[in-house]
Design an enzyme around this catalytic site. Structure first.
Site, PDB file in Angstrom:
ATOM      1  N   GLU A  73      18.636  66.359  -1.780  1.00 15.02           N
ATOM      2  CA  GLU A  73      18.050  67.368  -2.565  1.00 15.02           C
ATOM      3  C   GLU A  73      16.811  66.624  -2.998  1.00 15.02           C
ATOM      4  OE1 GLU A  73      16.144  68.535  -5.255  1.00 15.02           O
ATOM      5  OE2 GLU A  73      17.736  67.911  -6.582  1.00 15.02           O
ATOM      6  N   CYS A  96      12.663  68.578 -10.499  1.00 14.69           N
ATOM      7  CA  CYS A  96      12.162  68.980  -9.121  1.00 14.69           C
ATOM      8  C   CYS A  96      12.155  70.539  -8.916  1.00 14.69           C
ATOM      9  CB  CYS A  96      13.686  68.965  -8.377  1.00 14.69           C
ATOM     10  SG  CYS A  96      14.078  67.400  -8.047  1.00 14.69           S
TER      11      CYS A  96
END
Length: 473
Positions: A243, A277
């Protein structure tokens, strides 16, 4: 909290080291607690302990594993003040934000404790029945980031343990404290070797990535590091989940309640000073509402108090480490050097810690660094768009594809636009709010595989197919 001690956890035992370091608090630049650095011997011992524990943990009934994970949730509830205080020290978050991180960790544990992966009938006719079954992989290594150190680690822990795997966590070397303390506390609940923690830098991560006794690696962090991990893991064909970073675009349509949306978008940009993120990192506003939007957006930004005390409820805070501070500082200097209009902020830092004022850049060109690069800090470019096809093309013009958001009253229109975006998650009429139930993955260079949600459990499983003939033998 000054008298706290921190350890690696190997086979449910506290483990220290002659080699230790102290990190700096982002709010003050003052030293925090000493923390041990794991050795090659520590890595080997932890992997061996996980391998031994896996033999029995995988056979533990699902109901018992679910109960153990629920026990971890209760453990967090009982130690919320302790862990929240540690998070505030190591990340610079306010108490409000740190409490939210512990609460989010509890949510991940409870969600995954309620999950199971029952056998599924994939196909059946008069002659054949195909059954899909799910099995744990074995030893999982989790390499975790610094921006949300506890919740992003526990999201991996919850899914891994419920599915019958054992896990070794390597927290970020910038923020090891809360994760190490959680795993130390968890050793009172879990069997030895099921959950362990090793602190260290890239050398420890490389050892786990290359270790033949590790069957899967789950990494959350930068694309550059993710590429190195992928190359390193190829030698043993480990399962990997990456990720990675995002450069999330936000589209504001011309039919919105401009004042409300401007306020919400600002929060999506500057939550945790943009260190998320899926934080909004590029904003595209329709030309017809751009002036009004900017007025309300800047008013909201002006209300974000910089250098607020930790006890003051605030979603804004300092940059969490010197490395990221320098990255954000360089982006601000690049905007100023190129003559882009900086409407507010623009200072490199205020106060004693790693503070950067919320910075807004007015309509920079699409090829500017502030638009093309993920800033991961409190500096946001806001641009004008005119047509739907144009803005979708511009939002997609990036190597990343992690998240994005669209605001508009016309549901048919915004859902059509969302399906045209090359990104894993799109939030419609809400700022990015990741939740345990929603699968997270990355398009392009934002990742390989995915986690969270029911689909995320599959990332921790080996799928086995049983093809059962109905003919008599």
């Amino acid at each position: 909290m000054d008298d706290l001690a921190f350890f690696n956890t190997i086979n449910n035992d506290r483990s220290s080291s002659e080699n230790q370091e102290s990190l700096l608090a982002p709010r003050s630049n003052k030293p925090l607690w000493k923390v041990p650095l794991a050795t090659t011997a520590d890595v080997d011992a932890a992997v061996a302990a996980s391998q031994e524990a896996f033999r029995s943990w995988r056979q533990t009934p699902l109901e018992e594993r679910q109960s153990q994970v629920r026990g971890l949730a209760r453990l967090l509830e009982e130690n919320k003040a302790l862990l929240s205080g540690i998070i505030s020290q190591e990340t610079g978050k306010s108490t409000l934000m740190s409490d939210m991180e512990v609460d989010g960790s509890i949510d991940f544990l409870k969600f995954n404790a309620a999950q199971s992966l029952d056998d599924e009938i994939a196909f059946e006719d008069e002659s054949l029945k195909i059954v899909t079954t799910y099995h744990p992989l074995g030893v999982v290594a989790a390499i975790c980031p610094w921006n949300f150190p506890l919740v992003l680690a526990i999201a991996k822990v919850a899914a891994s343990l419920v599915t019958g795997n054992c896990m070794i966590i390597k927290p970020s070397p910038f923020t090891p404290y809360s994760t190490l303390k959680f795993v130390e506390l968890a050793s009172a609940i879990l069997p030895p070797g099921v959950l362990q923690a090793l602190n260290g830098g890239g050398d420890v991560g490389a050892m786990l990535t290359q270790h033949p006794g590790v069957q899967k690696l789950s990494f959350t962090g930068s694309a550059a590091t993710g590429k190195r991990i992928m190359a390193s893991a190829a030698g043993s064909l480990k399962r990997i989940t990456l990720e990675l970073g995002g450069n999330d675009g936000c589209i504001v349509c011309d039919d919105v309640d401009v004042e409300r949306v401007a306020r919400e978008v600002a929060m999506g940009c500057f939550f945790h000073a943009g260190q998320m993120c899926v934080a909004t990192k590029r904003v595209y506003v329709h030309r017809s509402v751009y002036p009004e939007f900017m007025t309300h957006f800047l008013r909201t930004v002006d209300g974000l108090k910089t250098d607020a005390p930790v006890e003051e409820p605030s979603v804004f805070g300092p940059i969490s480490n010197k490395m990221q501070f320098e990255i954000v500082k360089a982006l601000i200097e690049d905007c100023e050097k190129n003559g882009y209009e900086v409407l507010t902020g623009g200072t490199n830092g205020v106060g004693n810690g790693l503070w950067v004022s919320p910075t807004v850049v007015n309509n920079p060109p699409d090829d500017s660094r502030i638009v093309k690069e993920e800033q991961f800090g409190p500096i946001i470019p806001i641009m004008i768009w005119d047509t739907e096809n144009e803005v979708v093309r511009r939002v997609n013009d990036t190597d990343c594809g992690l998240g994005g958001s669209i605001w508009g009253k016309d549901q048919e229109r915004i859902q059509r636009m969302a399906r045209s975006l090359e990104t894993s998650t799109v939030w419609l009429n809400t700022s990015p709010r990741p939740v345990p139930m929603g699968h997270m993955a990355g398009w392009k260079e934002s990742g390989i595989g995915g986690e969270w949600g029911r689909q995320g459990l599959l990332a921790y499983c080996q799928v086995q197919t049983l093809q059962i003939s109905k003919s008599q033998v």
